[in-house]
Design an enzyme around this catalytic site. Sequence first.
Site, PDB file in Angstrom:
ATOM      1  N   LYS A  57     -73.979 -33.449  50.276  1.00 18.69           N
ATOM      2  CA  LYS A  57     -74.328 -32.049  50.597  1.00 18.69           C
ATOM      3  C   LYS A  57     -75.536 -32.018  51.517  1.00 18.69           C
ATOM      4  O   LYS A  57     -75.562 -31.316  52.507  1.00 18.69           O
ATOM      5  CB  LYS A  57     -74.660 -31.243  49.325  1.00 18.69           C
ATOM      6  CG  LYS A  57     -73.507 -30.828  48.443  1.00 18.69           C
ATOM      7  CD  LYS A  57     -72.549 -29.837  49.016  1.00 18.69           C
ATOM      8  CE  LYS A  57     -71.491 -30.414  49.840  1.00 18.69           C
ATOM      9  NZ  LYS A  57     -70.357 -31.063  49.432  1.00 18.69           N
TER      10      LYS A  57
ATOM     11  N   ASN B 255     -53.268 -27.302  67.577  1.00 19.03           N
ATOM     12  CA  ASN B 255     -54.078 -27.973  66.555  1.00 19.03           C
ATOM     13  C   ASN B 255     -53.321 -29.240  66.185  1.00 19.03           C
ATOM     14  O   ASN B 255     -52.185 -29.161  65.743  1.00 19.03           O
ATOM     15  CB  ASN B 255     -54.234 -27.023  65.347  1.00 19.03           C
ATOM     16  CG  ASN B 255     -54.653 -27.727  64.065  1.00 19.03           C
ATOM     17  OD1 ASN B 255     -54.270 -27.333  62.986  1.00 19.03           O
ATOM     18  ND2 ASN B 255     -55.428 -28.778  64.162  1.00 19.03           N
ATOM     19  N   GLY B 256     -53.937 -30.397  66.397  1.00 18.25           N
ATOM     20  CA  GLY B 256     -53.257 -31.664  66.082  1.00 18.25           C
ATOM     21  C   GLY B 256     -53.508 -32.673  67.179  1.00 18.25           C
ATOM     22  O   GLY B 256     -54.424 -32.505  67.992  1.00 18.25           O
TER      23      GLY B 256
ATOM     24  N   GLU C 292     -72.314 -36.836  45.534  1.00 19.05           N
ATOM     25  CA  GLU C 292     -72.016 -35.495  46.044  1.00 19.05           C
ATOM     26  C   GLU C 292     -73.300 -34.782  46.489  1.00 19.05           C
ATOM     27  O   GLU C 292     -73.315 -34.107  47.520  1.00 19.05           O
ATOM     28  CB  GLU C 292     -71.270 -34.697  44.957  1.00 19.05           C
ATOM     29  CG  GLU C 292     -70.923 -33.269  45.292  1.00 19.05           C
ATOM     30  CD  GLU C 292     -70.074 -33.066  46.556  1.00 19.05           C
ATOM     31  OE1 GLU C 292     -69.564 -34.042  47.114  1.00 19.05           O
ATOM     32  OE2 GLU C 292     -69.981 -31.912  47.000  1.00 19.05           O
TER      33      GLU C 292
ATOM     34  N   HIS D 123     -80.807 -53.497  43.759  1.00 18.19           N
ATOM     35  CA  HIS D 123     -80.109 -54.466  44.610  1.00 18.19           C
ATOM     36  C   HIS D 123     -80.151 -54.043  46.076  1.00 18.19           C
ATOM     37  O   HIS D 123     -79.254 -54.377  46.843  1.00 18.19           O
ATOM     38  CB  HIS D 123     -78.654 -54.628  44.136  1.00 18.19           C
ATOM     39  CG  HIS D 123     -78.565 -55.144  42.739  1.00 18.19           C
ATOM     40  ND1 HIS D 123     -78.926 -56.420  42.389  1.00 18.19           N
ATOM     41  CD2 HIS D 123     -78.201 -54.534  41.586  1.00 18.19           C
ATOM     42  CE1 HIS D 123     -78.778 -56.578  41.085  1.00 18.19           C
ATOM     43  NE2 HIS D 123     -78.331 -55.437  40.571  1.00 18.19           N
TER      44      HIS D 123
ATOM     45  N   TRP E 277     -62.043 -28.171  67.535  1.00 19.96           N
ATOM     46  CA  TRP E 277     -62.814 -29.329  67.075  1.00 19.96           C
ATOM     47  C   TRP E 277     -62.305 -30.475  67.931  1.00 19.96           C
ATOM     48  O   TRP E 277     -61.154 -30.878  67.811  1.00 19.96           O
ATOM     49  CB  TRP E 277     -62.555 -29.591  65.586  1.00 19.96           C
ATOM     50  CG  TRP E 277     -63.439 -30.659  65.013  1.00 19.96           C
ATOM     51  CD1 TRP E 277     -64.678 -30.482  64.473  1.00 19.96           C
ATOM     52  CD2 TRP E 277     -63.140 -32.053  64.889  1.00 19.96           C
ATOM     53  NE1 TRP E 277     -65.175 -31.695  64.050  1.00 19.96           N
ATOM     54  CE2 TRP E 277     -64.256 -32.658  64.288  1.00 19.96           C
ATOM     55  CE3 TRP E 277     -62.055 -32.847  65.245  1.00 19.96           C
ATOM     56  CZ2 TRP E 277     -64.310 -34.027  64.021  1.00 19.96           C
ATOM     57  CZ3 TRP E 277     -62.105 -34.204  64.989  1.00 19.96           C
ATOM     58  CH2 TRP E 277     -63.220 -34.788  64.374  1.00 19.96           C
TER      59      TRP E 277
ATOM     60  N   CYS F 195     -59.413 -27.458  64.368  1.00 14.45           N
ATOM     61  CA  CYS F 195     -58.962 -26.452  65.307  1.00 14.45           C
ATOM     62  C   CYS F 195     -58.287 -25.320  64.536  1.00 14.45           C
ATOM     63  O   CYS F 195     -57.521 -25.564  63.610  1.00 14.45           O
ATOM     64  CB  CYS F 195     -57.980 -26.980  66.345  1.00 14.45           C
ATOM     65  SG  CYS F 195     -58.647 -28.262  67.396  1.00 14.45           S
TER      66      CYS F 195
ATOM     67  N   LYS G 115     -63.931 -28.127  58.364  1.00 12.07           N
ATOM     68  CA  LYS G 115     -63.570 -28.021  56.958  1.00 12.07           C
ATOM     69  C   LYS G 115     -62.216 -28.621  56.662  1.00 12.07           C
ATOM     70  O   LYS G 115     -61.976 -29.164  55.592  1.00 12.07           O
ATOM     71  CB  LYS G 115     -63.585 -26.554  56.539  1.00 12.07           C
ATOM     72  CG  LYS G 115     -63.334 -26.386  55.070  1.00 12.07           C
ATOM     73  CD  LYS G 115     -64.077 -25.232  54.519  1.00 12.07           C
ATOM     74  CE  LYS G 115     -64.082 -25.258  53.013  1.00 12.07           C
ATOM     75  NZ  LYS G 115     -64.995 -26.252  52.466  1.00 12.07           N
TER      76      LYS G 115
ATOM     77  N   GLU H 125     -74.794 -33.446  55.096  1.00 11.61           N
ATOM     78  CA  GLU H 125     -73.870 -32.586  55.842  1.00 11.61           C
ATOM     79  C   GLU H 125     -74.560 -31.389  56.484  1.00 11.61           C
ATOM     80  O   GLU H 125     -74.279 -31.055  57.619  1.00 11.61           O
ATOM     81  CB  GLU H 125     -72.825 -31.984  54.879  1.00 11.61           C
ATOM     82  CG  GLU H 125     -71.631 -32.843  54.609  1.00 11.61           C
ATOM     83  CD  GLU H 125     -70.652 -32.144  53.651  1.00 11.61           C
ATOM     84  OE1 GLU H 125     -69.454 -32.243  53.892  1.00 11.61           O
ATOM     85  OE2 GLU H 125     -71.098 -31.512  52.656  1.00 11.61           O
TER      86      GLU H 125
ATOM     87  N   ARG I 289     -62.853 -24.265  60.925  1.00  6.21           N
ATOM     88  CA  ARG I 289     -61.984 -25.393  61.263  1.00  6.21           C
ATOM     89  C   ARG I 289     -62.465 -26.158  62.495  1.00  6.21           C
ATOM     90  O   ARG I 289     -61.894 -27.179  62.866  1.00  6.21           O
ATOM     91  CB  ARG I 289     -60.549 -24.899  61.530  1.00  6.21           C
ATOM     92  CG  ARG I 289     -59.951 -24.164  60.359  1.00  6.21           C
ATOM     93  CD  ARG I 289     -58.576 -23.653  60.705  1.00  6.21           C
ATOM     94  NE  ARG I 289     -57.629 -24.730  60.862  1.00  6.21           N
ATOM     95  CZ  ARG I 289     -56.904 -25.255  59.912  1.00  6.21           C
ATOM     96  NH1 ARG I 289     -57.024 -24.794  58.684  1.00  6.21           N
ATOM     97  NH2 ARG I 289     -56.064 -26.232  60.155  1.00  6.21           N
TER      98      ARG I 289
HETATM   99  C1  G6P Z   1     -63.943 -32.361  55.300  1.00  2.00           C
HETATM  100  C2  G6P Z   1     -64.776 -31.265  54.691  1.00  2.00           C
HETATM  101  C3  G6P Z   1     -65.240 -31.678  53.306  1.00  2.00           C
HETATM  102  C4  G6P Z   1     -64.047 -32.048  52.443  1.00  2.00           C
HETATM  103  C5  G6P Z   1     -63.168 -33.107  53.107  1.00  2.00           C
HETATM  104  C6  G6P Z   1     -61.850 -33.276  52.384  1.00  2.00           C
HETATM  105  O1  G6P Z   1     -64.738 -33.464  55.564  1.00  2.00           O
HETATM  106  O2  G6P Z   1     -65.898 -30.980  55.511  1.00  2.00           O
HETATM  107  O3  G6P Z   1     -65.944 -30.611  52.704  1.00  2.00           O
HETATM  108  O4  G6P Z   1     -64.500 -32.517  51.217  1.00  2.00           O
HETATM  109  O5  G6P Z   1     -62.861 -32.730  54.447  1.00  2.00           O
HETATM  110  O6  G6P Z   1     -61.129 -32.088  52.509  1.00  2.00           O
HETATM  111  P1  G6P Z   1     -60.047 -31.568  51.483  1.00  2.00           P
HETATM  112  O7  G6P Z   1     -59.633 -30.253  52.049  1.00  2.00           O
HETATM  113  O8  G6P Z   1     -58.933 -32.571  51.498  1.00  2.00           O
HETATM  114  O9  G6P Z   1     -60.680 -31.454  50.158  1.00  2.00           O
END
Ligand code: G6P
Length: 611
Positions: A488, A99-100, A484, A507, A73, A2, A606, A491, A27
């Site tokens: 990506k 937000n929270g 990673e 395995h 969100w 949010c 994010k 996501e 956000r």
């Molecule tokens: C969310 C974001 C990711 C990020 C993760 C941790 O899931 O979409 O891109 O890696 O949070 O966030 P931070 O701000 O703690 O790196």
Amino acid sequence: MCGIVAYIGQREAFPVIIKGLHRLEYRGYDSAGVAILNGELNVYKKAGKVSDLEAFVKEKNTSGTIGMGHTRWATHGEPNDRNAHPHFSETKNFAIIHNGIIENYAAIKQELTQRGHKFQSDTDTEVLVHLIEEIHNNGKFDFDESVRLALNEVVGAYAIVILSKKDPNKLIAARKGSPIVLGIGKDEFFVASDATPIVEYTKNVAYLNDGEMAIISDGELTVKTIGNEITIPYIQELEMNLEAIEKGGYDHFMLKEIYEQPRSIADSMRGRIDSKGLRVRLGGLGEYENKFLNAKRVIIVGCGTSWHAGLVGEYLIEDLARMPVEVEYGSEFRYRNPVITEEDVVIAISQSGETADTLAAIELAKSKGATIFGICNVVGSSIPRATHAGSYTHAGPEIGVASTKAFTAQVTVLTLLALQIANRKGTITASRFQSLLNELESIPEKVEKVLKANDAIKKLSEKFVKARNFLYLGRGYGFPVALEGALKLKEISYIHAEGYPAAEMKHGPIALIDEEMPVVVIATRNASYEKVVSNIQEVKARKGVIIAIVTEGDTTVKNMADYVIEIPECDDILLPLLSVIPLQLLAYHIAVMRNCNVDQPRNLAKSVTVE
Ligand code: G6P
């Protein structure tokens, strides 16, 4: 999670708020809404993106110089118009954005329902604004005091802004657990979840601390605790500039941020390496360097991509500084009963500096006496303020929800940290130290070279637009990169992808391999090269399609793989910084070709400020 933004001053509030909401949309983007105070307290809200809200309010009266906006969100209640913020109190005299999560909302709601309150939404937020009004109407309390008393009754996390129709020149904001930045201009004030909606108007900002509320009225800012003690806000200058938060000609923020990596990696090293004097100096370590040198163990905590950077950190610190390292998800660590002692050092990694689970892991480790070192990107965010020491990554604002440049900056800082500790502990020879420093300094140039493969990767991506699954394999330093790369892709393209240690493939995942399964392999010439080559053979024997990331000039893998992407030769420990780049580009192009919204993938946010 949010985004909130608010304005009080001389300008029309609505354009400032809408622009701010667009900047904060990373956000959360389930719904959006605004409230404008102009004699009336007008609230407009809509499910969907900020642009849907804009279309909705086109013909409406949005005039006024005080207002607030929210991009959501969803946590409590599905993302529809009703649950969108702002929320009104019973009489519609108060409106709130939040937000929270208000954890004890159910109990408060029950009590208020018994007193005749009727709720319009399923949210926890609406309960808080009803509570404020109940306190206001029941006692002899003014607006400020009603908010303060209500906040003393709620449990949970909040960043809120509240407006009252009866106080037409006032705006109140408060925070606990979720961020709030105040922008202080000339006769005007801004409130936001981060500085991006503010930077265009003023560089003077103050970060509210947990348990503080800001009362802005008639050009005056008062900050006090919810315990009712006046505090003096610390006003600082923003380093961010406007270009950093705009797309600058790129189609998406994600692509811009991928391309920024030569610069962002260089920035994360800047002033920290003296390769002639053979020194690395992370200024933020300060007096805590000794804690590191004497630590019995290092624990790295993070979430998502930051957790993957943590895995690279584990290999680096073990390899170079010869210290035992454990890497933990913040969310698991905080609810286990982990053994933590005063001799442990905890490294908390976070791009946003706001991730709730990482923050909670820090608090837990702190309460057991551990020393906490933060590696964060967003200056002034909650994690750097909760840690004993730390280093910023200086990658600049990362707006695309899928993290790219923050990852490489985190890995760069972890590399510097491992080198500094190794050097001080004497676990690395002077010649290796020197050659690694020299190589590290050449990484931005090499990343530039990798980026030249963009067109080839785009072409390659066409072949995989319809893929339903992907497997990513790597070994040693290539393993976190495989994780990673898979993250990506899933996501932003919604293709199922798994990262695996190459040797573990037999395995389980090997059962999935057939001609429909693309397998991305980090097969650079490093310590496990021969073994990875065998894994490639195993995939080929089962008709899997190999996309290999190889060292420039490699012919062995080239002859086996269906597709290869070359990266420049580098030391093993620097492999993640180069090999992740083609995987970012691959995910990006596949997602764009699938018409996915790469900067705002569905269901993600994010900054995850809820558990
Ligand atoms: C969310 C974001 C990711 C990020 C993760 C941790 O899931 O979409 O891109 O890696 O949070 O966030 P931070 O701000 O703690 O790196």
